[in-house]
Design an enzyme around this catalytic site. Sequence first.
Site, short mmCIF file in Angstrom:
data_model
loop_
_atom_site.label_atom_id
_atom_site.label_comp_id
_atom_site.label_asym_id
_atom_site.label_seq_id
_atom_site.Cartn_x
_atom_site.Cartn_y
_atom_site.Cartn_z
CG ASP A 13 9.78 -12.48 -5.03
OD1 ASP A 13 9.32 -11.64 -3.17
OD2 ASP A 13 9.95 -13.18 -5.30
CD GLU A 14 6.11 -7.58 -7.42
OE1 GLU A 14 5.96 -7.52 -6.59
OE2 GLU A 14 5.11 -7.67 -7.58
CE LYS A 16 5.33 -7.48 -1.94
NZ LYS A 16 6.02 -8.16 -3.48
N GLY A 40 8.27 -13.07 1.35
CA GLY A 40 9.58 -12.15 2.40
C GLY A 40 9.88 -10.93 1.46
CG HIS A 41 7.05 -8.25 2.29
ND1 HIS A 41 6.57 -7.64 2.56
CD2 HIS A 41 7.39 -8.16 1.71
CE1 HIS A 41 5.37 -7.95 2.00
NE2 HIS A 41 5.91 -8.53 0.79
CB THR A 129 6.39 -20.49 -0.04
OG1 THR A 129 4.72 -20.15 0.60
CG2 THR A 129 6.19 -19.65 -0.62
CD GLN A 222 1.65 -13.35 -1.10
OE1 GLN A 222 0.52 -12.94 -0.18
NE2 GLN A 222 2.69 -13.35 -0.20
CG ASP A 331 20.27 -1.66 -9.39
OD1 ASP A 331 19.03 -1.02 -8.30
OD2 ASP A 331 21.14 -2.31 -8.86
P1 GDP Z 1 9.40 -7.80 -2.25
O1 GDP Z 1 8.68 -9.37 -1.53
O2 GDP Z 1 8.50 -7.30 -2.76
O3 GDP Z 1 9.69 -7.18 -0.39
O4 GDP Z 1 10.77 -7.53 -2.52
P2 GDP Z 1 11.97 -8.89 -2.28
O5 GDP Z 1 12.82 -8.94 -1.00
O6 GDP Z 1 11.55 -10.29 -2.03
O7 GDP Z 1 12.48 -9.38 -3.04
C1 GDP Z 1 13.58 -7.77 -3.62
C2 GDP Z 1 14.75 -8.05 -3.53
O8 GDP Z 1 15.83 -7.08 -4.30
C3 GDP Z 1 15.73 -7.69 -2.41
O9 GDP Z 1 16.92 -8.52 -2.07
C4 GDP Z 1 15.90 -6.29 -2.03
O10 GDP Z 1 17.00 -6.52 -1.46
C5 GDP Z 1 16.21 -6.20 -3.96
N1 GDP Z 1 15.74 -5.11 -4.32
C6 GDP Z 1 15.43 -3.81 -3.97
N2 GDP Z 1 15.32 -2.75 -4.79
C7 GDP Z 1 16.21 -2.79 -5.25
C8 GDP Z 1 16.77 -2.47 -5.96
O11 GDP Z 1 16.99 -1.30 -6.93
N3 GDP Z 1 17.73 -2.57 -6.50
C9 GDP Z 1 18.74 -3.72 -6.50
N4 GDP Z 1 19.73 -4.55 -7.08
N5 GDP Z 1 18.10 -4.77 -5.83
C10 GDP Z 1 16.62 -4.77 -4.94
P1 IMO Z 2 6.18 -11.51 -1.29
O1 IMO Z 2 5.59 -10.74 -0.96
C1 IMO Z 2 6.87 -14.17 -4.76
C2 IMO Z 2 4.60 -17.14 -4.99
C3 IMO Z 2 4.77 -19.33 -4.46
C4 IMO Z 2 4.04 -19.77 -5.96
C5 IMO Z 2 2.31 -18.90 -5.33
C6 IMO Z 2 1.87 -20.39 -4.54
O2 IMO Z 2 7.51 -11.89 -1.28
O3 IMO Z 2 6.35 -11.02 -2.58
P2 IMO Z 2 1.86 -20.34 -1.82
O4 IMO Z 2 2.51 -20.28 -0.85
O5 IMO Z 2 1.36 -19.00 -2.15
O6 IMO Z 2 0.75 -21.05 -1.88
O7 IMO Z 2 2.52 -20.74 -3.78
O8 IMO Z 2 2.95 -17.84 -5.23
N1 IMO Z 2 4.39 -16.63 -4.35
C7 IMO Z 2 5.17 -15.64 -4.24
N2 IMO Z 2 6.00 -15.24 -5.19
N3 IMO Z 2 6.53 -13.30 -3.68
C8 IMO Z 2 5.40 -13.69 -2.82
O9 IMO Z 2 5.79 -12.58 -1.56
C9 IMO Z 2 5.43 -15.15 -3.20
N4 IMO Z 2 4.26 -15.31 -2.43
C10 IMO Z 2 3.37 -16.83 -2.85
O10 IMO Z 2 6.03 -18.57 -5.24
O11 IMO Z 2 4.29 -19.91 -7.07
MG MG Z 3 9.37 -11.11 -1.67
#
Ligand code: GDP
Ligand code: IMO
Ligand code: MG
Length: 421
Positions: A13-14, A16, A40-41, A129, A222, A331
Amino acid sequence: MAADVLLGLQWGDEGKGKIVDVLTKQYDIIARFQGGPNAGHTLEFDGIKHVLHTIPSGIFHKEVTNLIGNGVVIDPIIFKKEIEALLKYDENITERLLISRKAHLILPTHRILDAASEASKGKKKIGSTLKGIGPTYMDKTGRNGLRIGDTELPSYKQSYEALVEKHKALLSLYDFDYNLEEMEQEWFDAVEYIKSFQLVDSEVWIAEQMAAGKKILAEGAQGTLLDVDFGTYPFVTSSNTTSAGACTGLGIAPNKMDDVFGIFKAYVTRVGSGPFPTELFDKDGEELQKNGNEFGATTGRPRRCGWLDIPALKYAIHVNGVTKLMMMKADVLSGFETLKVCTSYKYRGDVISHLPFKIESDLLEPIYEEVPGWQKDLTGCTEETEFPENLNNYIKYIEDKVGVPITLVSVGPDRKQTILR
Ligand code: GDP
Ligand code: IMO
Ligand code: MG
């Protein structure tokens, strides 16, 4: 032409998805290399938010081909729903999406097994998940798995039944109720739907595309600390989320890899169970969660929040060979008087500055340095020159500690809130 890789350096959830979307215009092909619908991207542009689970984050760019690689595991039901949600925006997206025949299928019984396994673990649960990821990769390495390519063969139904019989035997070991019939028809229908897509021998296709000079960006899911080898085992996912996973998950040789983009949040989050040295349980943690809207894009669960962890970041840079860093959610740090940064750990009586074998809180305690924060709202910044001095100092401080340049700073969820350095 060489391929670049983009991946997460923390616990997922960085951001990506956002950055893959931003970079897509520089590439011909975006290829997901591992994970599945546990991901979840999130992408935001034109006031609309999209969350992708299986589909690569380049899908909104009309001139780019997206590939779901052999390293990915696919749940046909989730895939179909994802496509249907996207068709509202562009009915031609199906034409620019290819799927590897070698990608493994998540069966309904994999999902049931995931749930049964987690329930049986009680307090020790991984916090999965519950998408069936672990059981599907177990069948892959156990050499029992069913792949997309199998569904094109006459033996498909027989292979499916044989695998389900194995799963039923396993499920009988758990005290767990389930109704398979209810899930099966939807799954079979969704498999037929997937078969209407272009299924390819993706490693061969990729080699041809690279020979023709096409530029590929491999998209990770991940994060490094969830890698099955290098993460906080056993609280990890079941695939290699690190740059080596891009080689095995797509069939691209290491000597064909070029840049490795490492994405990290300016602080740290984690969803699910497992150790997290810099986790905050106080007002600062609440503030990060609230300002960062830290709720999982796949499960909606609140994300645990904490300060930036430099030894963990250095470790992730090292195992991935990161060449360029991208710092997300700067931010969210606006408004803190001071920011804490973990620079070393107290580990079983010693002070160490690397990530050790186990990082559970009974063994390890973070040691912090403090740096001044900034008050300015960054979400309207369009250029680096608008950054407050203390943000520049924070960036420089991190670069000095880890030795890799931060080439992009994200200041909001929208595509446009992205500043290149
Ligand atoms: P991913 O799994 O690495 O693609 O990241 P996720 O989508 O799961 O989580 C990132 C969350 O942070 C999402 O809700 C994005 O819309 C949000 N996001 C991404 N970049 C930024 C940022 O620079 N600032 C803020 N406030 N939100 C961001
Ligand atoms: P993205 O691509 C954050 C975590 C789950 C759990 C562990 C194992 O959006 O960054 P799994 O369902 O893979 O067996 O779960 O990994 N996890 C994530 N945490 N972002 C994800 O994907 C994740 N995918 C799995 O919460 O701790
Ligand atoms: Mg994510």
